[in-house]
Design a protein around this motif. Structure first.
Motif, mmCIF file in Angstrom:
data_model
loop_
_atom_site.group_PDB
_atom_site.id
_atom_site.type_symbol
_atom_site.label_atom_id
_atom_site.label_comp_id
_atom_site.label_asym_id
_atom_site.label_seq_id
_atom_site.Cartn_x
_atom_site.Cartn_y
_atom_site.Cartn_z
ATOM 1 N N ALA A 124 -14.483 6.701 2.687
ATOM 2 C CA ALA A 124 -14.336 7.021 1.264
ATOM 3 C C ALA A 124 -12.906 6.743 0.802
ATOM 4 O O ALA A 124 -12.680 6.209 -0.292
ATOM 5 N N ALA A 125 -11.941 7.086 1.663
ATOM 6 C CA ALA A 125 -10.538 6.839 1.315
ATOM 7 C C ALA A 125 -10.275 5.339 1.210
ATOM 8 O O ALA A 125 -9.553 4.871 0.313
ATOM 9 N N VAL A 126 -10.850 4.592 2.139
ATOM 10 C CA VAL A 126 -10.679 3.136 2.125
ATOM 11 C C VAL A 126 -11.261 2.564 0.825
ATOM 12 O O VAL A 126 -10.631 1.728 0.162
ATOM 13 N N THR A 127 -12.441 3.046 0.481
ATOM 14 C CA THR A 127 -13.085 2.572 -0.741
ATOM 15 C C THR A 127 -12.192 2.852 -1.952
ATOM 16 O O THR A 127 -11.979 1.979 -2.801
ATOM 17 N N ALA A 128 -11.679 4.071 -1.999
ATOM 18 C CA ALA A 128 -10.823 4.441 -3.124
ATOM 19 C C ALA A 128 -9.589 3.545 -3.185
ATOM 20 O O ALA A 128 -9.164 3.113 -4.268
ATOM 21 N N ALA A 129 -9.024 3.247 -2.025
ATOM 22 C CA ALA A 129 -7.836 2.389 -1.999
ATOM 23 C C ALA A 129 -8.178 0.984 -2.472
ATOM 24 O O ALA A 129 -7.443 0.361 -3.251
ATOM 25 N N TYR A 130 -9.298 0.459 -1.962
ATOM 26 C CA TYR A 130 -9.749 -0.871 -2.408
ATOM 27 C C TYR A 130 -9.896 -0.887 -3.928
ATOM 28 O O TYR A 130 -9.414 -1.802 -4.609
ATOM 29 N N ASP A 131 -10.612 0.146 -4.452
ATOM 30 C CA ASP A 131 -10.860 0.197 -5.900
ATOM 31 C C ASP A 131 -9.550 0.229 -6.667
ATOM 32 O O ASP A 131 -9.358 -0.503 -7.641
ATOM 33 N N TYR A 132 -8.645 1.073 -6.193
ATOM 34 C CA TYR A 132 -7.377 1.238 -6.914
ATOM 35 C C TYR A 132 -6.613 -0.085 -6.953
ATOM 36 O O TYR A 132 -6.134 -0.522 -8.006
#
Ligand SMILES: Cc1ncc(C[n+]2csc(CCOP(=O)(O)OP(=O)(O)O)c2C)c(N)n1
Ligand code: SF4
Ligand SMILES: [Mg+2]
Lengths: 322, 645
Positions: B204-212
């Motif tokens: 989830a953290a990785v996804t958030a970082a990608y999105d950001y």
């Protein structure tokens, strides 16, 4: 077939000084080995450097005459690689308590199942009589230009503190008694430490055969009294009989008290014994169940064509990226 | 590059980064630099990725991922024009004065640079330098983004969230390069195999970082990464485990050690894998039985080597691993093994010397000592691996030499290898052959012994004598560090002495003849190149990489990588050097130790030297630059390299 003493003697010329206590020790070793019928082919006698270090050459077993102070780790390596061998370590007091003191202490932590016989003559024999770690402060043996400037180690107490599970002392010229102690040390399950009062007639003119025999020490009847006495004859019992920590502590305290006696009234015999501490081999077996049945030295590692027997595919898989 | 305080997860995150790339078929080289410290000091990990094989690091960074102030301040300078820096804007205002782990000389260098550009002594000041150079700066407010992830999972503990910052940095880096996120997820799953909860929240953290990152900086970064197909089975390995696995395969069943950086990782690996699978094909018995390796932590290195020797006398393949300070203590034991003809393998992980030196940094400063440790003359083999793949196969060779020639073998590796990771073609156990030499166990027939005693050190034409292990029936003999006769009894007879000395040393002639050329050295490049590089050990990677870039620029060199340093391949090296036009010795020590050894053995003068002794391994560019200057005649006779942070 029972072993004869001559089966255990090599044909090497023995060059110890006449009257040296080492002769008593080696006789006791041979007698103990013969009585126990130890197979010379399955026995290794390991030693350090010093007059004492020559012991293996005079015995007809596998002999490993190592480096000054290092006999214990050498012997440990032999035993751990092949626990089916009987390993006996013979070393000088300078060897074991001076240069090799670190190994002496740490061997207590391991409790490898072998016997260590320390030749305690108070001097560095082979380098011509300098003070060894067991020589008392202020003593001037004839080879010293000035009295000893260092205090002495109490080897018995040191061994107890380090965790040895068998601690005993013998006297080189009480060969029968010493032989019994050597047998006990070999039979003991765990690391056995046996220090031996060993007169060095050439350099130590204080702790001589005559001294230990009682020269100048007379009883009320004017009879010469030996300066050693046997612990067992006095009803002393240093054997720990249960896994109870309290009993162990009590027996160690008893042995420490005894270890202070030295000089006119010097105990010989078993100070302490405890077979309830797991040996290093047992500890290894706990982790590696096949250690005893298939010890390092006896494991087959390759087929006849040289291809290895170990299968490392799991280990490589852990690193695989696809 | 990713950096941070030691203990803050830099290693784990770099590993995830490297593995995610390796999974995607990229070739990876990773290098770790750290202080002799457990928590708090700065450490960093540099990962190089390529479609073709990479074997070394470079000095200029394309992308610097930071989450603390110190990494930004120390490494922003190394980022190239058009490169990128990811940083946490909340540390932007931090003053360099307040970063206590920066040593005074580093601080002074930073200030003088900043002052010359009239910039403040802060993170922002340093980033401004980079900006002016044309570096893209990417603020990434880790905690803001993480808090949202935490809300999703009902996780509000700051410390739990903070632990994921380094994974976010990895993800942010990959996002900038457009590398597919599923590769990162996959690497996370592998890293945290046994903890599905951890995997889930990290993803989830990785996804958030990608999105950001996509949201904010869409397409802005010039360097792109994409997976490529892999035709071969590949592994990603680290030095310590490589040697450990090879020891298991080679039949080493007793390893002794005393803790020391960077050698003890190997022993710890072995201890963690002490139960050994045996090949099932052999028999049912083998399937049921497991092998095992006893790993003993001793009280010091003297005990480590002597215990290994004691074990070797009983027939086990025994070894010990150490680095400089420990090896110094082992010197007397090496001599004993030599005079008693005991097969023994010492794995020597070189690090910065002398004394405690640079305990966690790299150097190749122990070659002379490996060759000469101990008093008197003994036969020994000194073998130096050039990379982890070589090290894997060399371990078996080391044990084979030890047993065939009955002598101590010093297998040299180093800190750079121990702490670097690299992708390689899957190692092939089928290439391994175990050779045990003239070892005897079991029973010796009566007519072959002297009434049960054995002439263990019998004089033979090859100098090699049959070797009963302790416990052999009818094989009784003696060992002593004193000069001895054939049975091993002390002898000071001058005739015997000469006979025994000759016998022992003769084994080296046999080894020299028997050991094939490819085990002695490697030769790369065209025979008739105008420049010949000689080197040894882990400089190999940077030299090979530099050779490729030199070639692109029309500078042709060849490279003699020496592997067997003792017995020295005199004839082969003479032959190669005699046709060389200009010989350049490259090595990681002050005195050019290999250069001296070459001169001593071949009488060939070397033309130029490139040395380095600042504790940081050589980069591809450094070697490229040095050789280019040598080629155009502008380099001094001795070039000293100094790059690295
Ligand atoms: C490393 C090292 N230092 C010094 C010596 C010299 N040396 C030989 S024997 C010896 C002392 C032996 O004394 P001890 O261990 O008490 O044995 P003893 O001769 O009394 O039986 C010394 C110091 C050596 N062989 N090795
Ligand atoms: S010097 Fe002492 S210990 Fe050595 S052999 Fe002579 S009497 Fe024995
Ligand atoms: Mg002595």
């Amino acid at each position: 077939m029972a072993l004869k003493l001559t089966d255990l003697k090599s044909d090497v010329h023995n060059d110890w000084c006449p009257g040296c206590g080492d002769f008593g020790i080696i006789s006791a070793v041979q007698m103990a080995m013969a009585e126990m019928n130890l197979d010379p082919n399955k026995t290794a006698v390991v030693s350090g450097i010093g007059c004492s270090g020559k012991t293996p050459h005079y015995l007809r077993t596998y002999g490993v005459h190592t480096l000054h102070g290092r006999s214990l780790p050498f012997a440990t390596g032999v035993k751990l690689a092949n626990p089916n061998l009987e390993v006996i370590d013979c070393g000088g007091d300078g060897d074991g308590l001076g240069i090799g003191a670190g190994h002496f202490v740490n061997s207590g932590r391991r409790n490898v199942d072998m016997a260590y016989i320390l030749y305690d003559n108070g001097v560095y024999g082979l380098t011509k009589g300098q003070a060894s770690p067991t020589l008392k402060l202020g003593v001037k043996v004839k080879s010293l230009p000035l009295p000893n400037i260092n205090s002495a180690i109490n080897p018995t107490m040191l061994a107890l503190a380090a965790g040895y599970t068998f601690v005993a002392r013998g006297y080189a010229y009480d060969v029968r008694h010493l032989k019994e102690l050597i047998k006990k040390a070999i039979q003991h399950k765990g690391f056995a430490f046996l220090s031996v009062l060993q007169p060095c007639p050439t350099y130590n003119d204080i702790l001589t055969k005559e001294y230990w025999g009682g020269e100048g020490l007379l009883d009320a009847a004017g009879k010469q009294m030996p300066r050693t006495y046997k612990l067992e004859a006095q009803g002393y019992d240093g054997v720990v009989k249960s896994e109870d920590e309290m009993e162990k502590e009590e027996k160690i305290k008893l042995a420490v008290m005894k270890s202070f006696e030295f000089g006119d009234h010097t105990p010989i015999g078993v100070f302490y014994q405890n077979e309830h501490v797991p040996t290093y081999e047992e500890r290894l077996t706990q982790r590696m169940p096949t250690y005893k049945t298939s010890p390092p030295a006896e494991q087959k590692i390759a087929r006849d064509d040289g291809t290895p027997l170990a299968n490392i595919s799991k280990l490589l898989d852990e690193l695989s990226v696809n | 590059m990713i950096g941070g305080a030691q203990g803050s997860g830099v290693d784990t995150s770099a590993n995830i980064f490297a593995k995610a790339a390796a999974q995607g078929g990229l070739h990876v080289f990773g290098k770790r630099e750290y202080y002799s410290n457990i928590k708090g000091e700065h450490s960093y990990f540099q990962v190089r990725l390529s479609k073709k094989i990479v074997r070394s690091h470079v000095d200029t960074i394309d992308l610097l991922a930071t989450f603390d102030d110190e990494t930004a301040v120390r490494h922003a300078w190394e980022v190239r024009k058009d490169g990128g820096i990811i940083y946490d804007p909340t540390v932007g205002g931090n003053n360099i004065d307040d970063i206590h782990t920066i040593e005074a000389p580093v601080r002074a260098r930073l200030y003088s640079e900043l002052d010359s550009q009239h910039l403040p002594h802060s993170v922002e000041g340093v980033l401004e330098v980079a900006r002016r150079k044309g570096v893209h700066i990417y603020p990434m407010p880790y905690m803001d983004v993480l808090k949202k992830v935490g809300e999703q999972f009902g996780e509000s503990s700051l410390s739990s969230l903070t632990r994921m910052i380094n994974v976010m940095a990895v993800a942010a880096s990959f996002a900038l390069t457009d590398y597919p996120q599923d590769q990162v997820n996959e690497a996370l799953r592998k890293q945290f195999k046994s903890k599905p909860k951890v995997v889930e929240i990290n993803i989830a953290a990785v996804t958030a970082a990608y999105d950001y990152m996509r949201d904010k900086y869409n397409g802005g970064f010039g360097h792109k990464l994409a997976p490529i197909p892999m035709a071969e089975k590949r592994i990603f390995v680290r030095g310590s485990s490589t040697v450990g696995i090879a020891k298991i395969l080679s039949g080493c069943r007793l390893q002794t050690y005393y803790p020391i950086t960077p050698a003890s990782d190997e022993s710890e690996y072995l201890e963690a894998h002490e139960i050994i699978d045996l090949d099932g094909a052999l028999s049912n018995e083998a399937q049921a039985m497991k092998g095992s390796i006893a790993v003993v932590q001793t009280e010091d290195e003297i005990a480590a080597i002597t215990m290994a020797i004691g074990g070797a006398l009983t027939g086990v393949r025994a070894s010990t691993s150490t680095s400089g300070p420990g090896f110094s203590l082992m010197a007397e034991g090496i001599g004993w093994a030599g005079i008693n003809e005991v097969p023994l393998v010492v794995t020597l992980y070189q690090r910065g010397g002398p004394s405690t030196g640079l305990p966690t940094r790299h150097e190749q400063g122990d070659l002379r000592f490996a060759l000469h440790s101990g008093h008197g003359d003994i036969p020994r083999v000194v073998l130096a691996s050039g990379d982890l793949e070589e090290a894997f196969y060399d371990v078996t060779r080391a044990f084979n030499y030890a047993e065939k020639y009955q002598l101590p073998v010093i297998h040299i590796v180093d800190k750079a290898m121990a702490n670097s990771d690299q992708t390689y073609k899957m190692f092939d156990p089928n290439l391994i052959k175990i050779e045990r030499g003239l070892m005897i166990s079991g029973t010796i027939p009566e007519n072959e012994s002297d009434h049960g005693e054995f002439h263990r050190f019998k004089e033979t034409p090859s100098g090699i004598s049959p070797r009963p292990v302790i416990g052999t029936q009818g094989g009784i003999y003696w060992n002593t560090g004193d000069e001895h006769d054939e049975k091993g009894h002390i002898s000071e007879d001058p005739t015997n002495r000469v006979m025994m000395m000759d016998k022992r040393m003769r084994k080296l002639d046999v080894a020299s003849k028997e050991i094939p050329a490819e085990e002695k050295f490697h030769f790369f490049g065209p025979k008739d190149a105008p420049i010949t590089i000689v080197s040894w050990g882990s400089t190999k990677g940077a030299i090979l990489d530099a050779m490729e870039s030199l070639k692109e620029d029309g500078i042709i060199v060849n490279f003699l990588q020496l592997r067997l340093i003792a017995p020295f391949p005199v004839d082969e090296v003479k032959e190669i050097l005699s046709r060389a036009k200009k010989v350049v010795d490259i090595e990681m020590n002050f005195s050019a130790q290999l250069g001296g050894v070459i001169r001593e053995n071949t009488c060939f003068p070397l033309d130029q030297y490139v040395v380095k002794y600042n504790g940081r391994s050589m980069s591809q560019e450094e070697i490229y630059d040095a050789v280019r200057h040598i080629a155009d005649g502008s380099a001094p006779k001795r070039v000293v390299l100094t790059n690295g942070a």
